[in-house]
Design a protein around this motif. Structure first.
Motif, PDB file in Angstrom:
ATOM      1  N   LEU A 222       0.831  -1.205   0.000  1.00 14.32           N
ATOM      2  CA  LEU A 222       0.000   0.000   0.000  1.00 14.32           C
ATOM      3  C   LEU A 222       0.868   1.257   0.000  1.00 14.32           C
ATOM      4  CD1 LEU A 222      -2.798  -1.043   2.523  1.00 14.32           C
ATOM      5  CD2 LEU A 222      -3.053  -0.700   0.057  1.00 14.32           C
ATOM      6  N   ARG A 223       1.948   1.242   0.766  1.00  9.92           N
ATOM      7  CA  ARG A 223       2.835   2.407   0.816  1.00  9.92           C
ATOM      8  C   ARG A 223       3.574   2.595  -0.506  1.00  9.92           C
ATOM      9  NH1 ARG A 223       5.327   3.690   6.727  1.00  9.92           N
ATOM     10  NH2 ARG A 223       3.550   3.089   7.995  1.00  9.92           N
ATOM     11  N   MET A 224       3.943   1.525  -1.147  1.00 15.73           N
ATOM     12  CA  MET A 224       4.612   1.636  -2.438  1.00 15.73           C
ATOM     13  C   MET A 224       3.649   2.154  -3.501  1.00 15.73           C
ATOM     14  SD  MET A 224       6.934  -1.841  -2.231  1.00 15.73           S
ATOM     15  CE  MET A 224       7.663  -1.703  -3.850  1.00 15.73           C
ATOM     16  N   GLN A 225       2.404   1.709  -3.456  1.00 12.73           N
ATOM     17  CA  GLN A 225       1.409   2.212  -4.396  1.00 12.73           C
ATOM     18  C   GLN A 225       1.134   3.686  -4.153  1.00 12.73           C
ATOM     19  OE1 GLN A 225       0.083   0.820  -7.082  1.00 12.73           O
ATOM     20  NE2 GLN A 225      -1.008   2.756  -7.464  1.00 12.73           N
ATOM     21  N   ALA A 226       1.058   4.080  -2.889  1.00 16.07           N
ATOM     22  CA  ALA A 226       0.848   5.489  -2.561  1.00 16.07           C
ATOM     23  C   ALA A 226       2.005   6.343  -3.062  1.00 16.07           C
ATOM     24  CB  ALA A 226       0.681   5.659  -1.050  1.00 16.07           C
ATOM     25  N   ALA A 227       3.215   5.800  -3.009  1.00 15.32           N
ATOM     26  CA  ALA A 227       4.393   6.528  -3.491  1.00 15.32           C
ATOM     27  C   ALA A 227       4.317   6.749  -4.996  1.00 15.32           C
ATOM     28  CB  ALA A 227       5.659   5.759  -3.132  1.00 15.32           C
ATOM     29  N   LEU A 228       3.864   5.746  -5.742  1.00 14.41           N
ATOM     30  CA  LEU A 228       3.702   5.907  -7.190  1.00 14.41           C
ATOM     31  C   LEU A 228       2.617   6.941  -7.503  1.00 14.41           C
ATOM     32  CD1 LEU A 228       3.944   2.217  -8.468  1.00 14.41           C
ATOM     33  CD2 LEU A 228       5.669   4.021  -8.657  1.00 14.41           C
ATOM     34  N   GLU A 229       1.563   6.954  -6.714  1.00 15.37           N
ATOM     35  CA  GLU A 229       0.503   7.952  -6.908  1.00 15.37           C
ATOM     36  C   GLU A 229       1.024   9.357  -6.614  1.00 15.37           C
ATOM     37  OE1 GLU A 229      -2.570   6.520  -4.348  1.00 15.37           O
ATOM     38  OE2 GLU A 229      -3.079   4.828  -5.667  1.00 15.37           O
ATOM     39  N   GLU A 230       1.942   9.441  -5.671  1.00 12.85           N
ATOM     40  CA  GLU A 230       2.583  10.722  -5.357  1.00 12.85           C
ATOM     41  C   GLU A 230       3.396  11.223  -6.547  1.00 12.85           C
ATOM     42  OE1 GLU A 230       5.389  12.516  -1.746  1.00 12.85           O
ATOM     43  OE2 GLU A 230       4.740  10.432  -1.732  1.00 12.85           O
ATOM     44  N   ILE A 231       4.088  10.302  -7.209  1.00 12.77           N
ATOM     45  CA  ILE A 231       4.836  10.657  -8.417  1.00 12.77           C
ATOM     46  C   ILE A 231       3.887  11.132  -9.510  1.00 12.77           C
ATOM     47  CG2 ILE A 231       6.181   9.669 -10.327  1.00 12.77           C
ATOM     48  CD1 ILE A 231       7.556   7.877  -8.241  1.00 12.77           C
ATOM     49  N   GLU A 232       2.818  10.400  -9.731  1.00  9.73           N
ATOM     50  CA  GLU A 232       1.853  10.758 -10.769  1.00  9.73           C
ATOM     51  C   GLU A 232       1.256  12.145 -10.529  1.00  9.73           C
ATOM     52  OE1 GLU A 232      -1.979   8.764 -13.077  1.00  9.73           O
ATOM     53  OE2 GLU A 232      -1.555   8.178 -11.010  1.00  9.73           O
ATOM     54  N   ALA A 233       1.030  12.472  -9.260  1.00 12.13           N
ATOM     55  CA  ALA A 233       0.392  13.747  -8.926  1.00 12.13           C
ATOM     56  C   ALA A 233       1.329  14.938  -9.066  1.00 12.13           C
ATOM     57  CB  ALA A 233      -0.158  13.690  -7.499  1.00 12.13           C
ATOM     58  N   ASN A 234       2.626  14.714  -8.952  1.00 12.81           N
ATOM     59  CA  ASN A 234       3.561  15.846  -8.866  1.00 12.81           C
ATOM     60  C   ASN A 234       4.569  15.981  -9.995  1.00 12.81           C
ATOM     61  OD1 ASN A 234       3.042  17.110  -6.059  1.00 12.81           O
ATOM     62  ND2 ASN A 234       3.152  14.921  -5.622  1.00 12.81           N
ATOM     63  N   GLN A 235       4.856  14.902 -10.717  1.00 13.00           N
ATOM     64  CA  GLN A 235       5.991  14.975 -11.623  1.00 13.00           C
ATOM     65  C   GLN A 235       5.764  15.892 -12.829  1.00 13.00           C
ATOM     66  OE1 GLN A 235       7.418  11.604 -13.763  1.00 13.00           O
ATOM     67  NE2 GLN A 235       5.411  10.848 -14.338  1.00 13.00           N
ATOM     68  N   GLU A 236       4.539  16.033 -13.285  1.00 13.19           N
ATOM     69  CA  GLU A 236       4.302  16.935 -14.419  1.00 13.19           C
ATOM     70  C   GLU A 236       4.725  18.360 -14.055  1.00 13.19           C
ATOM     71  OE1 GLU A 236       0.819  18.365 -17.596  1.00 13.19           O
ATOM     72  OE2 GLU A 236       0.315  17.004 -15.953  1.00 13.19           O
ATOM     73  N   ARG A 237       4.412  18.771 -12.842  1.00 11.85           N
ATOM     74  CA  ARG A 237       4.824  20.105 -12.387  1.00 11.85           C
ATOM     75  C   ARG A 237       6.352  20.213 -12.379  1.00 11.85           C
ATOM     76  NH1 ARG A 237       3.604  24.709  -9.615  1.00 11.85           N
ATOM     77  NH2 ARG A 237       5.255  25.443  -8.226  1.00 11.85           N
ATOM     78  N   TYR A 238       7.033  19.180 -11.881  1.00 12.18           N
ATOM     79  CA  TYR A 238       8.496  19.218 -11.803  1.00 12.18           C
ATOM     80  C   TYR A 238       9.115  19.271 -13.192  1.00 12.18           C
ATOM     81  CZ  TYR A 238       7.631  17.772  -6.950  1.00 12.18           C
ATOM     82  OH  TYR A 238       7.192  17.696  -5.652  1.00 12.18           O
TER      83      TYR A 238
END
Length: 275
Positions: A222-238
């Motif tokens: 669950l924590r690893m999946q949440a981490a991937l969702e964190e990437i999806e939510a933020n990387q376009e901005r970066y």
């Protein structure tokens, strides 16, 4: 097309612009302004390089005898004493790194699981439409697993997590759920294999502690999946910040922000932020 990665150009500035990596993503999470300045070469953090060198010293030993010999030769002036009775000998920190190495070397489980793998394997792929790169410490494709090696000050030290307002261990504090999730996905895209992540960690204490860590439980998943969702939510901005399409937001607290701070107004004594 992004530049083809090799051992020689993996850490180059050119490929850092072509590929996102775990370390680059974490830089942007900490402070967008500092991350961009670092990437552009406009600013270099005033970091204590010794912990990184000690960690790389340990890594190179388990990569191969040739890699370790080259590492020592390349960093001889920082690793070896040049004067006094200890001239020509390892400095104290690296003598202790040898103790950390022995702590792992004496472990039957470490020798069985970590040592057989192919070392420093470059992997690439796309995460949510963007190019990423990674380098695997030890990859055992025929048994569908990979290992990461960490040197840590104290394996059982607690770390305060501001987001969750709770204490957690070094895995959560350093974002290693995200790193393992990234590596697992990039291995799958590079080799077509779904591999389980494992981690070996050794402490920098006087008598080193060591742990063999898996990420196979439901909570870890669950924590690893949440981490991937964190990437999806933020990387376009970066990526947009890197391309100059969005102005980076300074955190206001880090070394970079402090060095560029300009006093423009007063703040009430009761409004001073604490963190």
């Amino acid at each position: 097309m992004p530049t083809k990665l090799t051992p020689e150009n993996y850490y180059s500035v050119e490929t850092d612009w072509d590929y996102m990596s775990f370390s680059r993503f974490k830089d942007f999470q900490r402070c967008e302004a500092a991350a961009l300045a670092k990437l552009k070469g406009d600013w270099t953090p005033e970091l204590d390089a010794k912990p990184l060198l000690v960690g790389n010293y340990v890594h190179s030993y388990f990569e191969s005898p040739e890699a370790h010999e080259k590492f020592v030769k390349d960093h001889k002036s920082k690793i070896m004493s040049t004067r006094g009775k200890t001239k020509g000998q390892l400095k104290a920190d690296y003598k202790f790194a040898d103790v950390m190495i022995k702590a792992l070397d004496d472990s039957e489980l470490f020798n069985y699981v970590y040592k057989p793998g192919q070392k420093e394997v470059i992997v690439t792929g796309k995460l949510f439409g963007y190019d990423w790169k990674g380098k695997i410490d030890s990859l055992v494709l025929d048994q569908n697993y990979f290992c990461d090696l960490k040197t840590v000050d104290d394996l059982h030290k607690k770390h305060w997590q501001e987001d969750s307002r709770s204490w957690d261990n070094f895995i959560e504090d350093r974002g290693y759920y995200m790193q393992m999730a990234i590596y697992r996905e990039l291995i799958k895209q590079t080799f077509g294999k779904d591999c389980n992540p494992y981690m070996f960690a050794v402490s920098k204490q006087a008598i080193p502690d060591k742990l063999a860590i898996d990420f196979t439980g439901e909570s870890e998943a669950l924590r690893m999946q949440a981490a991937l969702e964190e990437i999806e939510a933020n990387q376009e901005r970066y990526w947009n910040i890197m391309m100059g399409e969005i102005k980076p937001k300074p955190c206001g607290r880090c070394e970079y922000c402090r060095s560029h701070k300009v006093l423009e107004e007063f703040v009430h004594a009761t409004d001073i932020e604490v963190y």
